[in-house]
Every structure is written in C-alpha cells, then in structure tokens.
Design a protein around this motif. Sequence first.
Motif, PDB file in Angstrom:
ATOM      1  N   THR A 102       0.796  -1.232   0.106  1.00  0.00           N
ATOM      2  CA  THR A 102       0.120   0.048   0.092  1.00  0.00           C
ATOM      3  C   THR A 102       0.638   1.305  -0.013  1.00  0.00           C
ATOM      4  N   ASP A 119      -2.651  -9.550   7.429  1.00  0.00           N
ATOM      5  CA  ASP A 119      -1.625  -8.492   6.775  1.00  0.00           C
ATOM      6  C   ASP A 119      -0.833  -8.954   5.581  1.00  0.00           C
ATOM      7  N   LYS A 130      -5.436  -3.872   4.061  1.00  0.00           N
ATOM      8  CA  LYS A 130      -6.101  -3.295   2.928  1.00  0.00           C
ATOM      9  C   LYS A 130      -6.341  -4.188   1.483  1.00  0.00           C
TER      10      LYS A 130
END
Length: 218
Positions: free
Chosen positions: A21, A72, A87
């Motif tokens: 990210t 993650d 995300k």
Amino acid sequence: MPEDNNARANQLINKFVISLTEGKILGFVTDINVEVEGDQFYFILKMKEIENLGKGQSMFSSEKKMKIKPDDIVNVGPDVIILGNGKVPPLREIERLHQIAEEYNTLVRELEAKDKLIEKMKEENYSLTKQLEDVQRELRKLQVMKEDFEHLKEQLVRQEGQLEMAKEYIKLLEGLRHDIDQIKENVETLVQSRLEEVVRGIIDEELNARGLKKTSFI
C-alpha cells in the motif's frame, strides 16, 4: 497450533518486508516472535531499516519492531514478504477470488447462452403457435366444408330421389301418350267409319229417292 504459527514465523526470517500500500521497503527481518491475544495471534517482526535505498549506497541502520496480523501478509516469497496492511487480501485469497470470478464469468456466459437459447425457443414457440393457429383455422374451414358437403350430399340424394320419381312420371306420361295416341287413332278410325256410313246412307237415300241403284261404297 503454536507449532504451526512458529513454522510460519520461521518462513518470515531473513527476508525483506515490502508494503504494497505504501510502495516501499520497510526493512529486513532478522528475528520474529509470535504473540497471542485471546483467539488472535500476531507476528512481531524485528527488522533492520534500510537507508539511502536507490542511491547506490543503501545500508542497514537502526532496528525496529513491527506487529502484524497474519491477514496483513499478502504473499511470502523466497526473498520478500509483501504486506497489504489489511487493505489487500492475501494472495491465496486473491487467487481464490480470481477463481470465483472465473467461475462467475463462466456461469454468466452459460446463462447468456441459455438466455439466447430461451429466446430462440421463444421465437420457435411463437412461430409454432402461429403455425398451429393457421392449421386450426384450416381445420375449421375444412370442417365447414365437410358440413357443407354433407348438406349438399343430402340435397343430392333428395334430388336423385326426385329425379327417379320424375323418370317414373315421364315413363307414365309416355305410356299415357301412347294410350292417348291409340285412343285417338281408334276414334279417328271410328269417326271415319261412321262418317262413311252416314255419307253412304245419305247418298243411298238420295239415289233411292231418284230411283237409282244404291251404292256399295263411296
């Protein structure tokens, strides 16, 4: 379970950590610990940070720790650990989603093909319905024609009977005409004979009155 976590943890040592990210290298993992909180466990990554990366003089600097959840981790390769920071789903999940998407697209294509087939069948059904209606109309016409034919047949039978009666009547009239001709002939003969007798009688009376011989015939 702890053994599985430790085995997974050992796969993360001596690898670079990359944040997907943030788009940067976060450090190099030198050690790792597993921490459990309730039903959730975490990886505590001990990393050396990298300075001057991309300037040709990169080097390791101070160490830091990072706490991450297994979710993650997007993927673990031979050299790097890719993090999505919650995300980005894990690679296996992405692959599974990709597989689901492929299956979904396959189903969509199959449904589209079936929809086309259904539309084609609807068109064929509409065409067959029109043909059936035409056939039913023709059948109704034929039924009417059949009824008319039966009616005409009955009329013809009656007319044939009347014709036979007319023929018999004609034969009767012909017989009557023959009888009438015969009677007429007999009457004419009788009249002629009677007329001859009357004429002969008159002539004989006249001759007798005059003193002449009677005639035998005229």
